[in-house]
Design a protein around this motif. Structure first.
Motif, mmCIF file in Angstrom:
data_model
loop_
_atom_site.group_PDB
_atom_site.id
_atom_site.type_symbol
_atom_site.label_atom_id
_atom_site.label_comp_id
_atom_site.label_asym_id
_atom_site.label_seq_id
_atom_site.Cartn_x
_atom_site.Cartn_y
_atom_site.Cartn_z
ATOM 1 N N LEU A 54 0.862 -1.173 0.000
ATOM 2 C CA LEU A 54 0.000 0.000 0.000
ATOM 3 C C LEU A 54 0.900 1.224 0.000
ATOM 4 O O LEU A 54 1.553 1.512 1.002
ATOM 5 C CB LEU A 54 -0.932 0.018 1.210
ATOM 6 C CG LEU A 54 -1.956 1.159 1.209
ATOM 7 C CD1 LEU A 54 -2.988 0.950 0.096
ATOM 8 C CD2 LEU A 54 -2.665 1.264 2.560
ATOM 9 N N GLN A 55 0.955 1.894 -1.139
ATOM 10 C CA GLN A 55 1.706 3.141 -1.254
ATOM 11 C C GLN A 55 0.782 4.273 -0.835
ATOM 12 O O GLN A 55 -0.293 4.452 -1.423
ATOM 13 C CB GLN A 55 2.188 3.348 -2.687
ATOM 14 C CG GLN A 55 2.924 4.656 -2.905
ATOM 15 C CD GLN A 55 4.245 4.725 -2.166
ATOM 16 O OE1 GLN A 55 4.998 3.755 -2.151
ATOM 17 N NE2 GLN A 55 4.523 5.859 -1.547
ATOM 18 N N MET A 56 1.206 5.014 0.168
ATOM 19 C CA MET A 56 0.372 6.091 0.719
ATOM 20 C C MET A 56 1.094 7.411 0.529
ATOM 21 O O MET A 56 2.177 7.611 1.084
ATOM 22 C CB MET A 56 0.100 5.840 2.209
ATOM 23 C CG MET A 56 -0.510 4.474 2.488
ATOM 24 S SD MET A 56 -1.012 4.259 4.206
ATOM 25 C CE MET A 56 0.584 4.314 5.013
ATOM 26 N N ASN A 57 0.498 8.287 -0.263
ATOM 27 C CA ASN A 57 1.065 9.607 -0.529
ATOM 28 C C ASN A 57 0.136 10.687 0.011
ATOM 29 O O ASN A 57 -1.032 10.423 0.298
ATOM 30 C CB ASN A 57 1.259 9.799 -2.033
ATOM 31 C CG ASN A 57 2.217 8.803 -2.644
ATOM 32 O OD1 ASN A 57 3.161 8.352 -1.989
ATOM 33 N ND2 ASN A 57 1.990 8.457 -3.908
ATOM 34 N N SER A 58 0.670 11.883 0.124
ATOM 35 C CA SER A 58 -0.123 13.027 0.597
ATOM 36 C C SER A 58 -0.884 12.675 1.871
ATOM 37 O O SER A 58 -2.093 12.931 1.997
ATOM 38 C CB SER A 58 -1.109 13.478 -0.490
ATOM 39 O OG SER A 58 -0.424 13.812 -1.677
ATOM 40 N N LEU A 59 -0.170 12.114 2.807
ATOM 41 C CA LEU A 59 -0.808 11.646 4.037
ATOM 42 C C LEU A 59 -1.365 12.803 4.858
ATOM 43 O O LEU A 59 -0.798 13.905 4.883
ATOM 44 C CB LEU A 59 0.181 10.830 4.861
ATOM 45 C CG LEU A 59 0.396 9.401 4.345
ATOM 46 C CD1 LEU A 59 1.691 8.811 4.887
ATOM 47 C CD2 LEU A 59 -0.794 8.528 4.722
ATOM 48 N N LYS A 60 -2.471 12.512 5.515
ATOM 49 C CA LYS A 60 -3.162 13.486 6.343
ATOM 50 C C LYS A 60 -3.236 12.964 7.786
ATOM 51 O O LYS A 60 -3.200 11.741 7.997
ATOM 52 C CB LYS A 60 -4.583 13.704 5.822
ATOM 53 C CG LYS A 60 -4.668 14.117 4.373
ATOM 54 C CD LYS A 60 -6.129 14.184 3.915
ATOM 55 C CE LYS A 60 -6.236 14.572 2.454
ATOM 56 N NZ LYS A 60 -7.660 14.651 2.009
ATOM 57 N N PRO A 61 -3.367 13.846 8.745
ATOM 58 C CA PRO A 61 -3.495 13.367 10.135
ATOM 59 C C PRO A 61 -4.638 12.366 10.315
ATOM 60 O O PRO A 61 -4.512 11.430 11.119
ATOM 61 C CB PRO A 61 -3.748 14.669 10.913
ATOM 62 C CG PRO A 61 -3.038 15.709 10.129
ATOM 63 C CD PRO A 61 -3.235 15.315 8.686
ATOM 64 N N GLU A 62 -5.691 12.536 9.558
ATOM 65 C CA GLU A 62 -6.826 11.609 9.689
ATOM 66 C C GLU A 62 -6.540 10.221 9.111
ATOM 67 O O GLU A 62 -7.359 9.313 9.257
ATOM 68 C CB GLU A 62 -8.085 12.194 9.038
ATOM 69 C CG GLU A 62 -7.914 12.679 7.626
ATOM 70 C CD GLU A 62 -7.658 14.178 7.548
ATOM 71 O OE1 GLU A 62 -6.877 14.697 8.369
ATOM 72 O OE2 GLU A 62 -8.232 14.820 6.634
ATOM 73 N N ASP A 63 -5.394 10.051 8.464
ATOM 74 C CA ASP A 63 -4.982 8.720 8.019
ATOM 75 C C ASP A 63 -4.312 7.927 9.142
ATOM 76 O O ASP A 63 -4.016 6.731 8.964
ATOM 77 C CB ASP A 63 -4.005 8.822 6.841
ATOM 78 C CG ASP A 63 -4.635 9.403 5.596
ATOM 79 O OD1 ASP A 63 -3.967 10.240 4.933
ATOM 80 O OD2 ASP A 63 -5.778 9.034 5.284
ATOM 81 N N SER A 64 -4.066 8.562 10.265
ATOM 82 C CA SER A 64 -3.428 7.887 11.392
ATOM 83 C C SER A 64 -4.313 6.751 11.887
ATOM 84 O O SER A 64 -5.506 6.948 12.151
ATOM 85 C CB SER A 64 -3.174 8.875 12.533
ATOM 86 O OG SER A 64 -2.279 9.887 12.144
#
Length: 115
Positions: free
Chosen positions: A80-90
């Protein structure tokens, strides 16, 4: 013995990237649909993305355009490549392997995105 081992989690700043890996053993990996789920404190576990045994993909609306799921059947590994991460992705991110309505879970890997 079926094992799913996630790795790649950690602490990242908002806007950053991480790549999660899920290494599978004890299964015929190519036959399984592979999914990534996440669970934040106080929330239910939710589907993030899935890649079928045939290579089709599906994403939660909240991650479309930012996350990419893939698989390498030669390595029995899903990514799972995760880009442009946001705090709500925690959340704790879990790998799931599903075949004939039977699902297997990994132990999870923690992703923390700081603002």
């Amino acid at each position: 013995q079926v094992q799913l081992v996630e790795s790649g989690g950690g602490l990242v700043q908002a806007g950053g990237s991480l790549r999660l890996s899920c290494a599978a053993s004890g299964i015929t990996f190519s036959l399984y649909d592979m999914g990534w789920y996440r669970q934040a404190p106080g929330n239910q576990r939710e589907l993030v993305a899935v890649v079928t045994s045939g290579g089709s993909t599906n994403y939660a609306d909240s991650v479309k355009g930012r996350f990419t799921i893939s698989r390498d059947n030669t390595k029995s590994t899903a990514y799972l490549q995760m880009n442009s991460l946001k705090p709500e992705d925690s959340a704790v991110y879990y790998c799931n392997a599903r075949f004939n309505s039977i699902g297997r879970w990994g132990q999870g890997t923690l992703v923390t995105v700081s603002s």
